[in-house]
Design an enzyme around this catalytic site. Sequence first.
Site, PDB file in Angstrom:
ATOM      1  N   LYS A 175       0.680  -1.566   0.160  1.00 33.57           N
ATOM      2  CA  LYS A 175      -0.184  -0.150   0.082  1.00 33.57           C
ATOM      3  C   LYS A 175       0.829   1.452  -0.127  1.00 33.57           C
ATOM      4  O   LYS A 175       1.490   1.480   1.256  1.00 33.57           O
ATOM      5  CB  LYS A 175      -0.789   0.184   1.294  1.00 33.57           C
ATOM      6  N   GLU A 178      -0.991   7.366   0.042  1.00 34.58           N
ATOM      7  CA  GLU A 178      -2.310   8.069  -1.148  1.00 34.58           C
ATOM      8  C   GLU A 178      -2.029   8.515  -1.972  1.00 34.58           C
ATOM      9  O   GLU A 178      -2.268   8.977  -3.380  1.00 34.58           O
ATOM     10  CB  GLU A 178      -3.364   8.311  -0.563  1.00 34.58           C
ATOM     11  N   GLY A 228       6.410   5.693   8.709  1.00 35.10           N
ATOM     12  CA  GLY A 228       5.812   6.459   9.101  1.00 35.10           C
ATOM     13  C   GLY A 228       5.925   7.456  10.302  1.00 35.10           C
ATOM     14  O   GLY A 228       6.903   7.128  10.734  1.00 35.10           O
ATOM     15  N   GLY A 233       2.082   4.420  13.195  1.00 36.06           N
ATOM     16  CA  GLY A 233       2.628   2.699  13.862  1.00 36.06           C
ATOM     17  C   GLY A 233       1.946   2.825  15.102  1.00 36.06           C
ATOM     18  O   GLY A 233       2.183   0.919  15.565  1.00 36.06           O
ATOM     19  N   GLU A 250       9.138   1.660  11.181  1.00 37.13           N
ATOM     20  CA  GLU A 250      10.136   2.732  11.456  1.00 37.13           C
ATOM     21  C   GLU A 250       9.138   4.000  11.642  1.00 37.13           C
ATOM     22  O   GLU A 250       9.021   3.909   9.675  1.00 37.13           O
ATOM     23  CB  GLU A 250      10.743   2.463   9.804  1.00 37.13           C
ATOM     24  N   CYS A 284      13.129  11.035   7.930  1.00 36.66           N
ATOM     25  CA  CYS A 284      13.126  10.540   9.311  1.00 36.66           C
ATOM     26  C   CYS A 284      13.839  10.701   9.933  1.00 36.66           C
ATOM     27  O   CYS A 284      14.651  11.349  10.769  1.00 36.66           O
ATOM     28  CB  CYS A 284      12.391   9.140   8.877  1.00 36.66           C
ATOM     29  N   GLU A 385       8.278  16.485  16.132  1.00 35.06           N
ATOM     30  CA  GLU A 385       9.053  15.746  14.623  1.00 35.06           C
ATOM     31  C   GLU A 385       8.049  16.599  13.689  1.00 35.06           C
ATOM     32  O   GLU A 385       6.906  17.158  13.279  1.00 35.06           O
ATOM     33  CB  GLU A 385       8.390  14.821  13.480  1.00 35.06           C
TER      34      GLU A 385
END
Length: 490
Positions: A175, A178, A228, A233, A250, A284, A385
């Site tokens: 996946k 999007e 992500g 997560g 991750e 990240c 973040e």
Amino acid sequence: MTKELKLYINGHWVESSNPDTLDIINPATQEVIAMAQRATKEETEETIKIAKKTFESGVWSDKSPQERAAVLLQIADKLQENIDELTNLEVQNNGKTRREARSDAEEAANTFRYYAGLLNMPNGQTYEAPEDMQTMIVKEPMGVAGLIVPWNFPLLMSVWKIAPALAAGNSILLKPAEITPMTAVKMFELIDESDLPKGVANLLMGSGSVVGQTIAESDDVDVVSFTGSTGVGRRIMQAATGNMKKVSLELGGKSPNIIFGDADLETAIDYSLFGIYMGSGQVCTSGSRILVQEGIYDEFVAKFVENARRIRVGPGNDEQSEMGAIVSENQLKSILDYIRIGKEEGASLASGGIRIEKNGLEKGFFMEPTVFTNVTSDMRIVREEIFGPVVTIQKFQDEEEAIKIANDTDFGLAGSVFSADQNKALRVIKKVRAGITWLNAYHLTNIQAPWGGYKQSGIGRSLGTYGLDEYQETKQININLAPKPIHWFD
């Protein structure tokens, strides 16, 4: 004519029954460049069943490592042959520069080659046990792997999951994010041309709340790998408890970049710019917290700001651009919100902080490289973040304080130390609680090394032999070399 992106299920390109499609936008121009199908929950469940049936049939899982390696090499060659198109699609869909996009495409091909080579290496263990017994440890595929990837590295993150999952013998369901599915679709077109059996690899576009959640919850999915945000997560981890499936995550980062007074200043500034502004800060592992020893703080800030202002921001397809667009309007708004928060918290905006709306960039989502100084560790812009071209620069006195500030975070993905004293640099980096670290460098890594973090930056590791382990079960086989009664109950 706008390209229509379909689902790839059981070796066929199919349309979703969901009439609600998604326009795919070029973030540099806001032009609609494609229309993506969005899978329903029922279509996701059916695809999972197909993947499970394919796995159990053994058409891929029972192939020898050498046979699987040959197919991975086919896919690698096809990626290499189409590297220009993949680069163009990544630039259009993600907004990154051509240099970054081409580097991603090259590493994608090399990742398939690496795992093909790994399959021809010795694997497993044997132990001499007492009583005429011998124990073998073997690795086996897990079954169905659900792979969920982010929008910041659409092609590369997909390959980091697909290559080891297929190498291990699993069936997969990918996946993509999007808003950035275009390189994933192209890659599956190339996979379709390979000798990979139909039904082994499947591609479903759609929302995380539908497709991603269904994958995480399904009792027929044996492992789910997600890259992500930490928040998502956490939800995936909770959803996966139904059948206690293996979870590899991750997640986010707020990585420290420590600059000691004895560091080569030019090198430290150069890597620090690369550490935060590569990928428009949408990475990240970005070095989003720069910690500078007090003796060189003012000089470092002045030169860093001067160099940040020189960065050429522009469309990724312009060879002169050094930093591309922000991936979406929503992400741009989020970054601007954090800049507002930083100013309200009392931080000093030393440079940047605004959307660029001139020199032909009015239609795109472009952002000035941004620098905050006079920050404290309790500020949200230091703790959370931001995922954009925004850096904070803090002052420290000595090693002890540098380590304390560096580790004062919920995350533990990456970190670096710059110093001319290698012993000191190594001493400090060993105290930094992070999974990916550097001495006198930033962002440089390779496929052979494990990728992942401590604390809320995730669970498990990608790449290297560790990446293959994420998609394998470990089985113990005990062999009786001299079968005879043991008379346990005599």
